[in-house]
Design a protein around this motif. Sequence first.
Motif, mmCIF file in Angstrom:
data_model
loop_
_atom_site.group_PDB
_atom_site.id
_atom_site.type_symbol
_atom_site.label_atom_id
_atom_site.label_comp_id
_atom_site.label_asym_id
_atom_site.label_seq_id
_atom_site.Cartn_x
_atom_site.Cartn_y
_atom_site.Cartn_z
ATOM 1 N N ARG A 299 -8.095 8.273 -24.952
ATOM 2 C CA ARG A 299 -6.928 7.392 -24.870
ATOM 3 C C ARG A 299 -6.539 6.866 -26.251
ATOM 4 N NH1 ARG A 299 -3.890 6.577 -20.059
ATOM 5 N NH2 ARG A 299 -5.140 7.503 -18.391
ATOM 6 N N LEU A 300 -7.533 6.604 -27.070
ATOM 7 C CA LEU A 300 -7.240 6.139 -28.422
ATOM 8 C C LEU A 300 -6.545 7.237 -29.221
ATOM 9 C CD1 LEU A 300 -7.623 3.780 -30.407
ATOM 10 C CD2 LEU A 300 -9.772 4.837 -31.105
ATOM 11 N N ARG A 301 -6.981 8.473 -29.055
ATOM 12 C CA ARG A 301 -6.311 9.581 -29.729
ATOM 13 C C ARG A 301 -4.883 9.755 -29.216
ATOM 14 N NH1 ARG A 301 -8.310 11.197 -34.578
ATOM 15 N NH2 ARG A 301 -10.545 11.665 -34.480
ATOM 16 N N MET A 302 -4.668 9.521 -27.943
ATOM 17 C CA MET A 302 -3.320 9.601 -27.398
ATOM 18 C C MET A 302 -2.414 8.561 -28.042
ATOM 19 S SD MET A 302 -4.217 10.205 -23.360
ATOM 20 C CE MET A 302 -2.505 10.181 -22.843
ATOM 21 N N ALA A 303 -2.935 7.353 -28.209
ATOM 22 C CA ALA A 303 -2.148 6.304 -28.862
ATOM 23 C C ALA A 303 -1.867 6.661 -30.316
ATOM 24 C CB ALA A 303 -2.886 4.969 -28.768
ATOM 25 N N GLN A 304 -2.849 7.233 -30.998
ATOM 26 C CA GLN A 304 -2.647 7.649 -32.383
ATOM 27 C C GLN A 304 -1.583 8.735 -32.474
ATOM 28 O OE1 GLN A 304 -5.915 9.777 -34.174
ATOM 29 N NE2 GLN A 304 -5.452 9.002 -36.216
ATOM 30 N N CYS A 305 -1.615 9.682 -31.553
ATOM 31 C CA CYS A 305 -0.622 10.749 -31.557
ATOM 32 C C CYS A 305 0.782 10.203 -31.315
ATOM 33 C CB CYS A 305 -0.987 11.785 -30.500
ATOM 34 S SG CYS A 305 0.162 13.184 -30.399
ATOM 35 N N LYS A 306 0.912 9.311 -30.345
ATOM 36 C CA LYS A 306 2.226 8.755 -30.019
ATOM 37 C C LYS A 306 2.792 7.928 -31.167
ATOM 38 C CE LYS A 306 4.588 5.658 -26.819
ATOM 39 N NZ LYS A 306 4.445 4.695 -25.703
ATOM 40 N N THR A 307 1.908 7.202 -31.870
ATOM 41 C CA THR A 307 2.371 6.303 -32.924
ATOM 42 C C THR A 307 3.070 7.056 -34.055
ATOM 43 O OG1 THR A 307 0.593 4.737 -32.433
ATOM 44 C CG2 THR A 307 1.645 4.558 -34.587
ATOM 45 N N GLY A 308 2.524 8.215 -34.437
ATOM 46 C CA GLY A 308 3.072 8.893 -35.604
ATOM 47 C C GLY A 308 4.020 10.029 -35.323
ATOM 48 N N TRP A 309 4.271 10.348 -34.042
ATOM 49 C CA TRP A 309 5.043 11.557 -33.749
ATOM 50 C C TRP A 309 6.516 11.411 -34.087
ATOM 51 C CZ3 TRP A 309 4.330 14.769 -28.624
ATOM 52 C CH2 TRP A 309 4.714 16.088 -28.869
ATOM 53 N N HIS A 310 7.135 10.294 -33.713
ATOM 54 C CA HIS A 310 8.577 10.132 -33.914
ATOM 55 C C HIS A 310 8.837 8.847 -34.708
ATOM 56 C CE1 HIS A 310 8.220 12.677 -30.289
ATOM 57 N NE2 HIS A 310 9.286 13.275 -30.770
ATOM 58 N N LEU A 311 8.525 8.874 -35.973
ATOM 59 C CA LEU A 311 8.752 7.712 -36.827
ATOM 60 C C LEU A 311 10.112 7.815 -37.504
ATOM 61 C CD1 LEU A 311 5.296 7.210 -38.599
ATOM 62 C CD2 LEU A 311 6.218 5.973 -36.652
ATOM 63 N N ASP A 312 10.743 6.652 -37.689
ATOM 64 C CA ASP A 312 12.019 6.593 -38.390
ATOM 65 C C ASP A 312 11.855 6.213 -39.853
ATOM 66 O OD1 ASP A 312 13.404 7.220 -36.060
ATOM 67 O OD2 ASP A 312 13.493 5.125 -35.431
ATOM 68 N N ASP A 313 10.729 5.597 -40.187
ATOM 69 C CA ASP A 313 10.465 5.168 -41.551
ATOM 70 C C ASP A 313 9.157 5.796 -42.032
ATOM 71 O OD1 ASP A 313 12.751 3.464 -41.562
ATOM 72 O OD2 ASP A 313 11.588 1.951 -40.471
ATOM 73 N N GLU A 314 9.012 5.875 -43.335
ATOM 74 C CA GLU A 314 7.798 6.435 -43.910
ATOM 75 C C GLU A 314 6.616 5.526 -43.582
ATOM 76 O OE1 GLU A 314 7.414 9.256 -45.215
ATOM 77 O OE2 GLU A 314 9.498 9.868 -45.450
#
Length: 538
Positions: A60-75
Amino acid sequence: MRMPLARHVVEAVAVENGVCIRPMPMRRTNLDTGETQIIPVPCGATLASKCPPCAEKARRLRMAQCKTGWHLDDEPVPDPDPPTGDAKALATLRADLEAARADVLAAGDTEQAGEIDELIGQVDDELAALGVRGKAAPDNRDRPRRVRSTKRRQDAPDLPRLPVDRRTVGQTFEAADGTVWRPSMFLTLTCDSYGHVHKDGTPVDPASYDYRRAARDAIHFPKLIDRFWQNLRRAVGWDVQYFAALEPQKRLAPHLHAAIRGTVPRAMLRLVAAATYHQVWWPSTDRPVYDDHRLPAWDDTAGGYVDPDTGAPLLSWDDALDGIGEDDEPAHVVRFGPQLRADGVTANTATTGRMIGYLTKYLTKSLDACHDIASDPQRRHVDRLADALRHEPCSPTCANWLRYGIQPRNARPGLVPGRCKGKVHRRETLGFGGRRVLVSRRWSGKTLTDHRHDRVAFIRQQLEAFGHTGDGPAGDPAANRTAWQLLRPGDPAAPRREHLLLHAVAQRHAWRAQLDAARAAAGGGLLPATGPPLPDAA
């Protein structure tokens, strides 16, 4: 005899409540009051075969990590600050010390060289105090670095090479109605074919199936992955970021799924995959020199392994590498197979949640348990691959080099071919010795520990917003100074594991009650027990 054991009942209750079934007893001592308490600390296992609750929590922690960085608008990571004058002055001093050290060593004064090393250490400490990251380690190699030609192979297509921009955020697109969206991609890469297989992954003709090449591809697959991302960034001209997970196909070949931030043309992805390869410049291992009944022996006088019949020393590792000529072919070349799939994904959709769940589906299983091995042909297929991996060299220090008349690097007594302790030789890894989850440095701008703390802080904020505090995931475990000590087996103060599990279950119920109270105060909104909302894992 069919009645369940009490230990099994307690473990089942712990699993249902998300409690670690292999807790480590830790003694927490309040240094101000002297009060002690035994706390069950989760084991942190990532495989369900060891601890299902901890493995699921890690997934679940890896899922959250994946979601956090997948569609970012800023660097996610800002550019580093320019070096200060003090930092540059210290770097200049360090360069002078390095030059002085080289001169002293050339003169044979090792004592003064040690004093200069101490000064260099002090300079490094001062640089770290200024906030300078990393360390400029001196080059102390006792042998020249081996260099191979970087000219591309004739059987690989050429790639465009552009200067890589520091941009990591994907490009935006505008629809006809003015809607602006920033899509990303889901990429799948596989290894090449080693022979025709049935639907269950077993070979049609086991005798002609190339198990040797399959074993070598699995061992060197991590290098091929690194080369792919390097080639992709140079070909598209921007710093492509990824979150990737490895799993085996039914035929047991490595299979990579990757979430890519931003979009890359599919034609470019296919070109980069076809042009990516990794050459293994090792001595040839096509024909063994020794077998299990006749192996080299260690000779204390020679300080290495010798032939069991003649007593002649075996070829050293460096001499074996020197014997590879410029016109020789590499021992092995790893390539991707023709199968490649790339799908576009947009943020905050059901497709995104499903793909994140699919990406992390097998993280709680060992590689040999990702697919059910139910039939005899499947078990024999695993056995043949495991046997090929058992005798294949995995690194320059692998004991299997003795089978081919070569001493491993840093040879020592007791090495036995076929009994190397390298990770790739284990049955549960299927030859893959790298990490199961591969995350680029600038994916989310946070480490896995940072994401873990974010999820704890989320629960804490929810509870504190409605006046709930306590010793749990949302409260400070000890406001005073504390000391922690692991209780070793046999310690008279260590409670039985069943008691630790029951204590942890009761504690989890208390925490859940706090969360339910916070949820009721929030009007019935759903609050997960371990952190921010996650994508659908279906």
